[in-house]
Design an enzyme around this catalytic site. Structure first.
Site: not given
Length: 202
Positions: A116-118, A156
């Protein structure tokens, strides 16, 4: 040789953090890098995988019987804050990135998947106040919690707010500044306040 010295310095720094804090910090992986202040109760646990990083100016707070799991190769970038209290569990999968100045606060359960990349300035909360009853003063508001689940391979964007009770499916993209108030399907692309699906990844 330089690479070996760098790895050795990283390992020693993490090892002395463990000695300083007590057994609440469990470094399960190798080459873990911790460059920030940790506030962990005696019955709280921080469990970190291989090559995970917690960068400078971040703050990690773990209360009684609460947990924070950070998977291998994941990174908490500088200026962020992760709080797990009241018996909560925060689980961050492997190869995931939490950007600068993010705020993750859990009183129940927050799960972030793998890869994931937040982006920076994102807030993820699993608790909030209820204001529906007008006969109850806002100064005496009720607090309720609902778990948050973010799947794997999720993007995100900057400044997104994710509210309690939300599930975001695998492969979803949430545009900058969105406020996520309800579940988002797998591979959806969502924007706005409240966040609405505008397309799907193909």
């Amino acid at each position: 040789m330089q690479r070996f010295i760098k790895y050795l310095a990283t390992w020693l720094k993490s090892f002395f953090y463990k000695l300083k804090l007590n057994a609440s910090v469990i470094l399960t992986g190798r080459w873990v890098s911790i460059s920030t202040k940790l506030i962990i109760s005696k019955s709280g646990k921080l469990i970190i995988g291989n090559k995970a990083k917690i960068n400078e100016y971040s703050r990690i707070i773990i209360g009684d019987v609460s947990r924070l799991y950070i998977g291998k190769n994941s990174c908490i970038d500088w200026g962020g804050e992760i709080t797990s209290v009241n018996g909560a569990v925060v689980n961050i999968g492997y190869n995931s990135y939490i950007g600068n100045h993010c705020n993750i606060r859990s009183d129940e359960s927050i799960s972030i998947g793998n890869n994931c990349h937040i982006a920076q300035f994102v807030s993820i909360l699993d608790g909030g106040y209820k204001f529906k009853n007008k006969k109850v003063s806002v100064s005496r508001k009720d607090y309720e919690t609902k778990s948050v689940n973010i799947g794997s391979d999720v993007w995100i964007g900057v400044g997104v707010v994710i509210l309690p009770g939300v599930t975001i499916g695998d492969g979803a993209v949430v545009g900058a500044g969105a406020v996520v108030t309800k579940n988002l399907p797998e591979f959806s692309v969502s924007v706005g306040n409240p966040a609405c699906v505008i397309s799907y990844r193909k």
